[in-house]
Design an enzyme around this catalytic site. Sequence first.
Site, mmCIF file in Angstrom:
data_model
loop_
_atom_site.group_PDB
_atom_site.id
_atom_site.type_symbol
_atom_site.label_atom_id
_atom_site.label_comp_id
_atom_site.label_asym_id
_atom_site.label_seq_id
_atom_site.Cartn_x
_atom_site.Cartn_y
_atom_site.Cartn_z
ATOM 1 N N CYS A 87 22.700 39.404 20.357
ATOM 2 C CA CYS A 87 23.777 38.669 19.695
ATOM 3 C C CYS A 87 24.543 37.839 20.718
ATOM 4 C CB CYS A 87 24.719 39.695 19.034
ATOM 5 S SG CYS A 87 26.172 39.006 18.248
ATOM 6 N N GLY A 88 25.135 36.749 20.270
ATOM 7 C CA GLY A 88 25.984 35.965 21.153
ATOM 8 C C GLY A 88 27.156 36.767 21.696
#
Length: 174
Positions: free
Chosen positions: A47-48
């Site tokens: 995930c970012g």
Amino acid sequence: PHEFLTVERSNKMSVYEVKIAGLTGAKDILGSLKGRVTLVVNVASKCGLTPQYTALEALQKDYSAQGFTVLGVPCNQFGAQEPGSASEIETFCSTNYGITFPMSEKVDVNGEKRHSLYQTLTPVVDAEGHSGDIRWNFEKFLVGRDGKVVCRFNPTVAPDAPEVVSAIKEQLGK
């Protein structure tokens, strides 16, 4: 009325009474955290927001001796960003971030198969007034020593943001 009952029930029930297995097989990871201040975070490896692991581990190191712990809860419901097996998740976290805090089994945090832990957490309202479904990876819930949910932070609030650190310190002082 249903929402009211859910909130009432969650306020009476200790989070530490919920049974959730550990990532590597412990049967009741929350029970072992009873009496500590715990930051419960649904996590993902791709995930970012995954770099939040760095700040989560820093919190663990800074406050663990005072009775605090982070609990990572892997979840693959947001963009399939936690596809790995338990061993893959464990290896990723230790190799890339040196994670020492406990991790639960991978669970659903929303929907029909929502884990009972998240049935207890999601009625809580965050600073923006949001309650209900988890919006994305790295949503955070602070749980007091008594097992009551103290506050909720949206996924983009950094683990080391002043409001999070202040809430942790306040709970540790009780």
